[in-house]
Design an enzyme around this catalytic site. Structure first.
Site, mmCIF file in Angstrom:
data_model
loop_
_atom_site.group_PDB
_atom_site.id
_atom_site.type_symbol
_atom_site.label_atom_id
_atom_site.label_comp_id
_atom_site.label_asym_id
_atom_site.label_seq_id
_atom_site.Cartn_x
_atom_site.Cartn_y
_atom_site.Cartn_z
ATOM 1 N N LYS A 137 0.861 -1.197 0.000
ATOM 2 C CA LYS A 137 0.000 0.000 0.000
ATOM 3 C C LYS A 137 0.895 1.244 0.000
ATOM 4 O O LYS A 137 1.511 1.587 0.995
ATOM 5 C CB LYS A 137 -0.917 0.049 1.225
ATOM 6 N N GLU B 162 10.718 1.949 9.794
ATOM 7 C CA GLU B 162 11.671 3.023 9.467
ATOM 8 C C GLU B 162 10.910 4.320 9.615
ATOM 9 O O GLU B 162 9.971 4.579 8.862
ATOM 10 C CB GLU B 162 12.178 2.883 8.020
ATOM 11 N N CYS C 35 13.702 11.816 5.276
ATOM 12 C CA CYS C 35 13.880 11.340 6.644
ATOM 13 C C CYS C 35 15.292 11.659 7.116
ATOM 14 O O CYS C 35 15.540 11.797 8.308
ATOM 15 C CB CYS C 35 13.602 9.851 6.721
ATOM 16 N N GLU D 199 10.703 16.631 14.374
ATOM 17 C CA GLU D 199 10.832 16.537 12.914
ATOM 18 C C GLU D 199 9.833 17.491 12.262
ATOM 19 O O GLU D 199 8.636 17.417 12.536
ATOM 20 C CB GLU D 199 10.562 15.106 12.441
HETATM 21 P P1 NAD Z 1 2.889 8.701 7.409
HETATM 22 O O1 NAD Z 1 3.305 7.998 8.650
HETATM 23 O O2 NAD Z 1 1.820 9.699 7.504
HETATM 24 O O3 NAD Z 1 2.415 7.643 6.310
HETATM 25 C C1 NAD Z 1 3.230 6.582 5.898
HETATM 26 C C2 NAD Z 1 2.357 5.493 5.315
HETATM 27 O O4 NAD Z 1 1.553 4.943 6.379
HETATM 28 C C3 NAD Z 1 1.373 5.971 4.249
HETATM 29 O O5 NAD Z 1 1.255 4.988 3.248
HETATM 30 C C4 NAD Z 1 0.068 6.100 5.033
HETATM 31 O O6 NAD Z 1 -1.086 5.992 4.223
HETATM 32 C C5 NAD Z 1 0.188 4.935 5.986
HETATM 33 N N1 NAD Z 1 -0.648 5.038 7.194
HETATM 34 C C6 NAD Z 1 -1.071 6.154 7.819
HETATM 35 N N2 NAD Z 1 -1.847 5.825 8.869
HETATM 36 C C7 NAD Z 1 -1.913 4.484 8.927
HETATM 37 C C8 NAD Z 1 -2.554 3.546 9.783
HETATM 38 N N3 NAD Z 1 -3.299 3.935 10.822
HETATM 39 N N4 NAD Z 1 -2.386 2.233 9.539
HETATM 40 C C9 NAD Z 1 -1.616 1.811 8.504
HETATM 41 N N5 NAD Z 1 -1.005 2.649 7.652
HETATM 42 C C10 NAD Z 1 -1.136 3.977 7.858
HETATM 43 O O7 NAD Z 1 4.227 9.320 6.773
HETATM 44 P P2 NAD Z 1 4.386 10.182 5.463
HETATM 45 O O8 NAD Z 1 3.851 11.548 5.735
HETATM 46 O O9 NAD Z 1 3.891 9.429 4.284
HETATM 47 O O10 NAD Z 1 5.985 10.251 5.360
HETATM 48 C C11 NAD Z 1 6.747 11.126 6.104
HETATM 49 C C12 NAD Z 1 7.384 10.420 7.283
HETATM 50 O O11 NAD Z 1 8.088 9.273 6.820
HETATM 51 C C13 NAD Z 1 8.434 11.272 7.979
HETATM 52 O O12 NAD Z 1 8.292 11.117 9.363
HETATM 53 C C14 NAD Z 1 9.742 10.683 7.502
HETATM 54 O O13 NAD Z 1 10.838 10.886 8.358
HETATM 55 C C15 NAD Z 1 9.391 9.238 7.382
HETATM 56 N N6 NAD Z 1 10.316 8.545 6.498
HETATM 57 C C16 NAD Z 1 11.216 7.701 7.070
HETATM 58 C C17 NAD Z 1 12.147 7.046 6.270
HETATM 59 C C18 NAD Z 1 13.147 6.111 6.889
HETATM 60 O O14 NAD Z 1 13.682 5.276 6.161
HETATM 61 N N7 NAD Z 1 13.445 6.212 8.168
HETATM 62 C C19 NAD Z 1 12.138 7.244 4.890
HETATM 63 C C20 NAD Z 1 11.202 8.120 4.343
HETATM 64 C C21 NAD Z 1 10.279 8.761 5.153
#
Ligand code: NAD
Length: 500
Positions: A180, A255, A289, A390
């Site tokens: 997803k 992650e 990130c 962040e």
């Molecule tokens: P997010 O946590 O809002 O969403 C990530 C994914 O999780 C999306 O596909 C979203 O639809 C899904 N999601 C949201 N709520 C959910 C739930 N209740 N159950 C299951 N899935 C759910 O993050 P984002 O805004 O898409 O990305 C930004 C974040 O990602 C930042 O915090 C960034 O640091 C982190 N990030 C981390 C890495 C890493 O490797 N450490 C890499 C890229 C981004």
């Protein structure tokens, strides 16, 4: 918003077919640099769509796990070739759907290509161990075994690279999966899926369900036939994922967020450090990130660094990433822009000094998208919320320090642990930093961003839960060890007991 033509509609990918979601609901995919540009509609899937996808993955698993890994890998190799041929097309479409500049989206597709080739190679390298048994006429070995059906949930900032970090090792290890992607960047996942289908991936091995987190992500976590979950996203959602996986003991890889830092020592090549801070802080509009959202600078070179850094931040050309002159694109969506604006205001309230930026960009073409000025806060206290939380936007906090030990304490004084960098010519400081920075990734004389796919990627503390993405480390998550003893003595032999 009005558009002249009916938008294109995409479907989920289940059991080798593009299928309509059961509920018929959709999510708009809009260009964040120009919100009147409606790219397409994607399914807003729900639990019933996830259930069908998991059934397909479960049914395909029996055959896929028995497909020899070198044969699985050949499909990946073909996929890498197709991706290479389409790199430019996919990069352009990625810039349109998520805003980062073309050089960076080319890099994103390239990372997916690199990952796919890397894992194609691993098809012939799934080495285990053989070792002498402690008993005579007995053979001992360990082999990698697939885990089962994987649930993969990805963010929007690396729309093709991050799905590839999960899908490719899972495929080569023999798992089947439901992916997803983030609701803001479904098109890039659609492209990756299309490529794998064309490369000959059997139906049901990879299934893609588009939709938002609560609607399509949550049902993946709770589905009893999902054996392992890999999630990249915010720490807040990561905690939900971890808790949802715990009751059924699902293998779970997280992650999450970062609050990364560049340390600039008084003996650093200052121009190089400025280059690194600009790229690390404002690349991908700070939406990485690994973004260098903090820069700590030795007091002896502080004024000179700030002067040079601020001049460079001020000069950055912000706009549509498809324009070759543009150096920084928009925030991903309105909500993210609002978050950045809130933190810009919070920094001021906390007493940090804004020396450039601090506002939304609204004039001319900027009015069409979610643009924010590159923003630099100076003279920051490391305990300010802008230095601790962040932000995920184009805001960099500059913090002064007087000694190496103080710099280290500032670097480690946050709840995240993804990436840190030090600019120095002092080998002792460089080695102490490598050892003592509490992050999963350390750079010396390079910014906090720039991971390569053949090395492990991930973080400590609130960034990760101990697993690593990418590199050979990825195989550890997507397979499990099976230990095999073959006793050819024709008698009962008891380990630890028959010692004579
Ligand atoms: P997010 O946590 O809002 O969403 C990530 C994914 O999780 C999306 O596909 C979203 O639809 C899904 N999601 C949201 N709520 C959910 C739930 N209740 N159950 C299951 N899935 C759910 O993050 P984002 O805004 O898409 O990305 C930004 C974040 O990602 C930042 O915090 C960034 O640091 C982190 N990030 C981390 C890495 C890493 O490797 N450490 C890499 C890229 C981004």
């Amino acid at each position: 918003m009005a558009t002249s033509q009916a938008p294109k509609s995409f479907r989920n990918f289940i059991d080798g077919e593009w299928v309509e979601p059961r509920g018929g609901q959709t999510i708009e995919n809009r260009n964040p640099a120009n919100t009147s540009d409606l790219i397409a509609l994607f399914p807003a899937s729900a639990a019933q769509d996830v259930a069908v996808a998991v059934d397909a993955a479960k049914a395909a698993y029996g055959k896929w796990r028995l497909t020899p890994a070198p044969r699985r890998a050949e499909i990946l190799f073909r996929a890498a070739e197709i991706l290479t041929a389409r790199k430019e097309e996919y990069a352009r479409e990625m810039t349109r759907e998520m805003g980062k500049v073309l050089a960076e989206t080319r890099g994103d597709v390239q990372e997916a290509i690199d990952m796919t080739y890397l894992m194609a190679g691993e098809g012939r390298r799934q080495f285990g161990q053989t070792t002498p048994s402690e008993l005579p006429n007995k053979f001992a070995m360990s082999v990698r075994a697939p885990v089962g059906v994987a649930g993969l949930i990805t963010p929007w900032n690396f729309p093709m690279a991050i799905p590839s970090w999960k899908v490719m090792p899972a495929l080569v290890c023999g798992d089947t999966m439901v992916l997803k992607p983030a609701e803001d960047t479904p098109l890039s996942t659609y492209h990756l899926t299309q490529v794998l289908a064309e490369a000959g991936l059997p139906p049901g091995v990879l299934n893609v369900v588009f939709g938002d987190g609560p609607g399509a992500g949550a049902p993946i976590l709770s589905h009893p036939d999902i054996n392992l979950v890999s999630f990249t996203g915010s720490t807040e959602v990561g905690r939900i994922v971890s808790q949802a996986c715990a009751p059924a003991f699902k293998k779970c890889h997280l992650e999450m967020g970062g609050k990364n830092i560049i340390l600039v020592m008084d003996d650093a090549n200052l121009d190089l450090a400025v280059d690194g801070a600009v790229w690390g802080g404002f690349g991908t509009t700070g939406q990485r990130c690994t973004a260098a959202s903090r820069v700590a600078v030795h007091k002896k070179v502080y004024r000179e660094f700030v002067e040079k850094f601020v001049a460079r931040a001020k000069a950055l050309k912000v706009g549509d990433g498809l324009d070759p002159a543009v150096q920084m694109g928009p925030c991903i969506n309105e909500q993210q822009l609002q978050t950045v604006m809130r933190y810009a205001e919070l920094g001021r309230q906390e007493g940090a000094k804004v020396v450039t930026g601090g506002h939304r960009l609204e004039g001319g073409a900027h009015a069409r998208g979610w643009f924010h000025e590159p923003t630099v806060f100076v003279d920051c206290d490391p305990q300010m919320r802008v230095c601790q939380e962040e932000i995920f936007g184009p805001i960099v906090c500059v913090i002064p320090f007087e000694s190496f030990d103080e710099a280290l304490a500032i670097a480690n004084g946050v709840s995240y642990g993804l990436s840190a960098a030090i600019y120095t010519r002092n080998v002792n400081h460089a080695f102490r930093a490598q050892r003592d920075l509490e992050t999963g990734i350390v750079y010396v004389n390079a910014p906090t961003i720039g991971a390569e796919v053949h090395l492990p990627f991930g973080g400590t503390k609130n960034t990760g839960n101990g697993h690593r993405e990418s590199g050979l480390a990825a195989l550890e998550f997507y397979s499990e060890w099976k230990t095999i003893y073959v006793d050819y003595s024709d008698r009962l032999q008891r380990a630890q007991i028959d010692t004579a």
